[in-house]
Scaffold this motif. Structure first.
Motif, PDB file in Angstrom:
ATOM      1  N   LEU A 171       0.850  -1.202   0.000  1.00 34.38           N
ATOM      2  CA  LEU A 171       0.000   0.000   0.000  1.00 34.38           C
ATOM      3  C   LEU A 171       0.881   1.246   0.000  1.00 34.38           C
ATOM      4  N   ALA A 172       1.933   1.209   0.813  1.00 37.77           N
ATOM      5  CA  ALA A 172       2.836   2.366   0.877  1.00 37.77           C
ATOM      6  C   ALA A 172       3.579   2.527  -0.453  1.00 37.77           C
ATOM      7  N   THR A 173       4.046   1.412  -1.021  1.00 34.47           N
ATOM      8  CA  THR A 173       4.781   1.454  -2.293  1.00 34.47           C
ATOM      9  C   THR A 173       3.961   2.144  -3.382  1.00 34.47           C
ATOM     10  N   PHE A 174       2.653   1.876  -3.371  1.00 37.11           N
ATOM     11  CA  PHE A 174       1.808   2.444  -4.433  1.00 37.11           C
ATOM     12  C   PHE A 174       1.079   3.711  -4.011  1.00 37.11           C
ATOM     13  N   GLY A 175       1.540   4.309  -2.936  1.00 33.93           N
ATOM     14  CA  GLY A 175       1.054   5.638  -2.599  1.00 33.93           C
ATOM     15  C   GLY A 175      -0.309   5.716  -1.938  1.00 33.93           C
ATOM     16  N   TYR A 176      -0.740   4.616  -1.323  1.00 34.59           N
ATOM     17  CA  TYR A 176      -2.045   4.655  -0.655  1.00 34.59           C
ATOM     18  C   TYR A 176      -1.911   5.209   0.768  1.00 34.59           C
ATOM     19  N   SER A 177      -1.975   6.524   0.905  1.00 37.47           N
ATOM     20  CA  SER A 177      -1.971   7.062   2.275  1.00 37.47           C
ATOM     21  C   SER A 177      -3.347   6.811   2.887  1.00 37.47           C
ATOM     22  N   LYS A 178      -4.346   6.715   2.019  1.00 38.46           N
ATOM     23  CA  LYS A 178      -5.713   6.354   2.456  1.00 38.46           C
ATOM     24  C   LYS A 178      -6.057   5.017   1.797  1.00 38.46           C
ATOM     25  N   VAL A 179      -6.688   4.163   2.541  1.00 37.35           N
ATOM     26  CA  VAL A 179      -6.976   2.817   2.031  1.00 37.35           C
ATOM     27  C   VAL A 179      -8.474   2.539   2.111  1.00 37.35           C
ATOM     28  N   SER A 180      -8.957   1.953   1.047  1.00 35.62           N
ATOM     29  CA  SER A 180     -10.362   1.593   1.003  1.00 35.62           C
ATOM     30  C   SER A 180     -10.515   0.206   1.642  1.00 35.62           C
ATOM     31  N   VAL A 181     -11.179   0.175   2.797  1.00 29.09           N
ATOM     32  CA  VAL A 181     -11.339  -1.104   3.517  1.00 29.09           C
ATOM     33  C   VAL A 181     -12.823  -1.399   3.725  1.00 29.09           C
ATOM     34  N   ALA A 182     -13.090  -2.671   4.040  1.00 30.84           N
ATOM     35  CA  ALA A 182     -14.480  -3.042   4.327  1.00 30.84           C
ATOM     36  C   ALA A 182     -14.861  -2.484   5.692  1.00 30.84           C
ATOM     37  N   LYS A 183     -16.048  -1.898   5.742  1.00 31.28           N
ATOM     38  CA  LYS A 183     -16.567  -1.405   7.013  1.00 31.28           C
ATOM     39  C   LYS A 183     -16.872  -2.620   7.886  1.00 31.28           C
ATOM     40  N   LYS A 184     -16.516  -2.552   9.156  1.00 30.83           N
ATOM     41  CA  LYS A 184     -16.770  -3.709  10.024  1.00 30.83           C
ATOM     42  C   LYS A 184     -18.259  -3.825  10.293  1.00 30.83           C
ATOM     43  N   PRO A 185     -18.819  -5.004  10.104  1.00 31.83           N
ATOM     44  CA  PRO A 185     -20.232  -5.134  10.462  1.00 31.83           C
ATOM     45  C   PRO A 185     -20.383  -4.990  11.976  1.00 31.83           C
ATOM     46  N   VAL A 186     -21.429  -4.312  12.382  1.00 32.85           N
ATOM     47  CA  VAL A 186     -21.688  -4.159  13.816  1.00 32.85           C
ATOM     48  C   VAL A 186     -22.521  -5.360  14.258  1.00 32.85           C
ATOM     49  N   VAL A 187     -21.942  -6.123  15.156  1.00 30.54           N
ATOM     50  CA  VAL A 187     -22.624  -7.331  15.611  1.00 30.54           C
ATOM     51  C   VAL A 187     -23.029  -7.168  17.075  1.00 30.54           C
ATOM     52  N   GLY A 188     -24.328  -7.113  17.284  1.00 35.00           N
ATOM     53  CA  GLY A 188     -24.856  -6.970  18.644  1.00 35.00           C
ATOM     54  C   GLY A 188     -24.719  -8.271  19.398  1.00 35.00           C
ATOM     55  N   LEU A 189     -24.544  -8.162  20.707  1.00 34.69           N
ATOM     56  CA  LEU A 189     -24.336  -9.353  21.526  1.00 34.69           C
ATOM     57  C   LEU A 189     -25.091  -9.203  22.846  1.00 34.69           C
ATOM     58  N   ILE A 190     -25.953 -10.180  23.100  1.00 32.59           N
ATOM     59  CA  ILE A 190     -26.716 -10.200  24.356  1.00 32.59           C
ATOM     60  C   ILE A 190     -26.495 -11.565  25.002  1.00 32.59           C
ATOM     61  N   ALA A 191     -26.103 -11.554  26.277  1.00 31.62           N
ATOM     62  CA  ALA A 191     -25.973 -12.832  26.991  1.00 31.62           C
ATOM     63  C   ALA A 191     -27.219 -13.003  27.846  1.00 31.62           C
ATOM     64  N   THR A 192     -27.790 -14.207  27.824  1.00 31.11           N
ATOM     65  CA  THR A 192     -28.954 -14.426  28.676  1.00 31.11           C
ATOM     66  C   THR A 192     -28.623 -15.467  29.734  1.00 31.11           C
ATOM     67  N   GLY A 193     -29.202 -15.291  30.902  1.00 32.90           N
ATOM     68  CA  GLY A 193     -29.004 -16.270  31.979  1.00 32.90           C
ATOM     69  C   GLY A 193     -29.042 -15.610  33.348  1.00 32.90           C
ATOM     70  N   SER A 194     -29.981 -16.065  34.175  1.00 28.18           N
ATOM     71  CA  SER A 194     -30.114 -15.474  35.518  1.00 28.18           C
ATOM     72  C   SER A 194     -28.945 -15.868  36.418  1.00 28.18           C
ATOM     73  N   GLU A 195     -28.174 -16.856  35.950  1.00 27.40           N
ATOM     74  CA  GLU A 195     -27.044 -17.317  36.766  1.00 27.40           C
ATOM     75  C   GLU A 195     -25.782 -16.501  36.528  1.00 27.40           C
ATOM     76  N   LEU A 196     -25.849 -15.551  35.608  1.00 23.63           N
ATOM     77  CA  LEU A 196     -24.605 -14.893  35.197  1.00 23.63           C
ATOM     78  C   LEU A 196     -24.201 -13.720  36.086  1.00 23.63           C
ATOM     79  N   LEU A 197     -22.936 -13.743  36.476  1.00 22.68           N
ATOM     80  CA  LEU A 197     -22.353 -12.644  37.254  1.00 22.68           C
ATOM     81  C   LEU A 197     -21.455 -11.827  36.331  1.00 22.68           C
ATOM     82  N   GLU A 198     -21.220 -10.575  36.734  1.00 25.88           N
ATOM     83  CA  GLU A 198     -20.246  -9.766  36.003  1.00 25.88           C
ATOM     84  C   GLU A 198     -18.852 -10.323  36.304  1.00 25.88           C
ATOM     85  N   VAL A 199     -17.921  -9.961  35.453  1.00 26.72           N
ATOM     86  CA  VAL A 199     -16.560 -10.482  35.602  1.00 26.72           C
ATOM     87  C   VAL A 199     -15.954 -10.133  36.958  1.00 26.72           C
ATOM     88  N   ASP A 200     -16.280  -8.945  37.459  1.00 27.83           N
ATOM     89  CA  ASP A 200     -15.650  -8.517  38.716  1.00 27.83           C
ATOM     90  C   ASP A 200     -16.465  -8.897  39.958  1.00 27.83           C
TER      91      ASP A 200
END
Ligand SMILES: Nc1nc2c(c(=O)[nH]1)N[C@H]1C(S)=C(S)[C@@H](COP(=O)(O)OP(=O)(O)OC[C@H]3O[C@@H](n4cnc5c(N)ncnc54)[C@H](O)[C@@H]3O)O[C@H]1N2
Ligand code: MOO
Ligand SMILES: [Mg+2]
Length: 426
Positions: A171-200
């Protein structure tokens, strides 16, 4: 209770891929492009190197002038200029003339060969330097030719490839100071379970810490997606339903963990029903991860991964990862598969295809697949040492050490087109 129809791994993956789509493009700086995925082919817009240059420190000469040189007959050349890399000589090399040249400098007009410094001796007479050589050179000797690395117009890297350090160099060799990349898909995440504690939080009877959320966020990042952690919820239908409904508006894909089996507090099946989502399947002939459920609502995929950590992990890699990679323009979105020798016996027979967590061992030119830890879908500790899934097709027999087995690599970036034949009973 409805009986669930068992889908083969192959059919489940195919069904999910029917709803996978490519994502969008964004422009980032070259520094930020590291570890992203290229959104357009990288084409050489000039030859590399862009000019004939010297690969050595030495002298540029005309090969024809060296024809008669030998140890008995050293030939002397008049040194008429000196150029370092980045400079261009304005002089033309004439008969029995030489230009002192450094590695990387453009070959001067008139010359067609370079002599390495170590093979010359120099003297200065009346302020004029001469160098002498003891052998002949051919036209083109020690010249790094324009375009020998790559020609103009060559497609060097295809769209969808993972940007690694070598690609950053291109990319540097060919002068790409800006690069066209794929936008990261936003992936939502929900954990379910009454038994779950926070890490701390401290452990209390009946409860465990929520490890899936962190594990899946890490798997999402490894796959190239942007995790959007929406928290952990107790097993409460209304609360879970509202959270899933609200999350769908904010994300490209949604992952939930837990609550997909047949327990009284496994609410995901009812949530899909109330949402009016189309459930693609809710049972796969694989272990772990048999309960992995995938639904679709208006073209958006909802992945109901198992609560059991190993089942959750495997469900992600087989079903979510290829969807993420397709978003990122990969034409090889699936995990790479190869074969290795099973390192130890695996006597347990199972009608379902097993994806045993394992690690790849390289030994004296051979590849071995070593199962790690306890092979149960509720174990978590074996995951730390896992970098492959060992595929053991379902059947009535176990497997012995030394047998050739399929393994799929979890930390490879090249990926693969769909690699799996149907795993039938052995
Ligand atoms: N009668 C049946 N029972 C079960 C079946 C079945 O077919 N019939 N399938 C078993 C299989 S296989 C699996 S896998 C599990 C799937 O359970 P769920 O996906 O419904 O998950 P939960 O019930 O919510 O939890 C299962 C297990 O995982 C632990 N868990 C949940 N979330 C997390 C988290 N975020 N971090 C760490 N651990 C988590 C949870 O405490 C449970 O121990 O169902 C079997 N049962
Ligand atoms: O879904 Mo379960 O993991 O098959 O054990
Ligand atoms: Mg359950």
């Amino acid at each position: 209770m409805q009986k669930r129809t068992i889908f083969s791994v192959q059919d489940a993956v195919k069904k999910v891929m029917d709803y996978s789509k490519t994502g969008e493009i964004e422009i980032v700086s070259i520094e930020e492009s590291d570890g992203r995925f290229l959104a357009e082919d990288l084409i050489a817009d000039h030859p590399v190197p862009p000019f004939d240059r010297s690969p050595y420190d030495g002298f540029a000469i005309r090969a024809e002038d060296s024809k008669l040189a030998s140890s008995e007959n050293p030939l002397q050349f008049e040194v008429i200029d000196e150029i370092g890399a980045g400079s261009v000589s304005e002089k033309k090399v004439g008969s029995r003339q030489a230009i002192r040249i450094m590695t990387g400098a453009q070959i001067p007009d008139g010359s067609d060969a370079v002599v390495m410094l170590e093979l010359t001796s120099s003297i200065t007479k009346n302020g004029q330097t001469f160098m002498s050589i003891k052998r002949a050179y051919k036209q083109g000797d020690n010249i790094s030719f324009k375009g020998e690395d790559t020609k103009k117009g060559t497609v060097l890297v295809k769209k969808g490839m993972f940007i690694n350090p070598g690609m950053i160099a291109l990319l540097a060799t060919f002068g790409y100071s800006k690069v066209s990349v794929a936008k990261k898909p936003v992936v939502g995440l929900i954990a379910t379970g009454s038994e779950l504690l926070e890490v701390d939080e401290r452990l209390v009877p009946g409860k465990i810490r929520n490890s899936n959320s962190y594990m899946i966020q890490s798997q999402l990042k490894r796959s190239g997606a942007e995790p959007l952690y929406l928290g952990k919820l107790s097993d409460d239908f209304d609360q879970c339903f509202s959270a899933v409904e609200a999350a769908l508006k904010k994300v490209d894909l949604l992952i939930t963990t837990g609550g997909v089996s047949v327990g009284d507090y496994d609410f995901l099946p009812a949530i899909y029903e109330k949402l009016g989502a189309n459930v693609l399947f809710n049972k796969i002939g694989m272990r772990p991860g048999s309960v992995t459920t995938v639904a679709e609502k208006n073209g958006k995929l909802l992945f109901g991964l198992s609560g059991n950590p190993s089942a959750c992990y495997v469900g992600f890699e087989l079903l979510v990862r290829p969807v993420v990679r397709t978003y990122l323009f990969s034409e090889q979105p699936h995990l790479f598969k190869t074969t290795a020798q099973l390192k130890s016996d695996f006597p347990k027979a199972n009608p379902f295809t097993r994806f045993v967590r394992g690690s790849l061992v390289f030994k004296e030119g051979n590849l071995f697949a070593a199962p790690v830890g306890l092979d149960k879908s509720n174990v978590v500790t074996s995951l730390a040492g896992t970098n492959i899934l060992i595929v053991l097709p379902g059947g009535t027999r176990g497997y012995q050490a030394g047998m050739n087995v399929d393994v799929i690599l979890l930390e490879d970036q090249a990926g693969s087109v769909w690699p799996w034949q149907e795993y039938s009973k052995s």
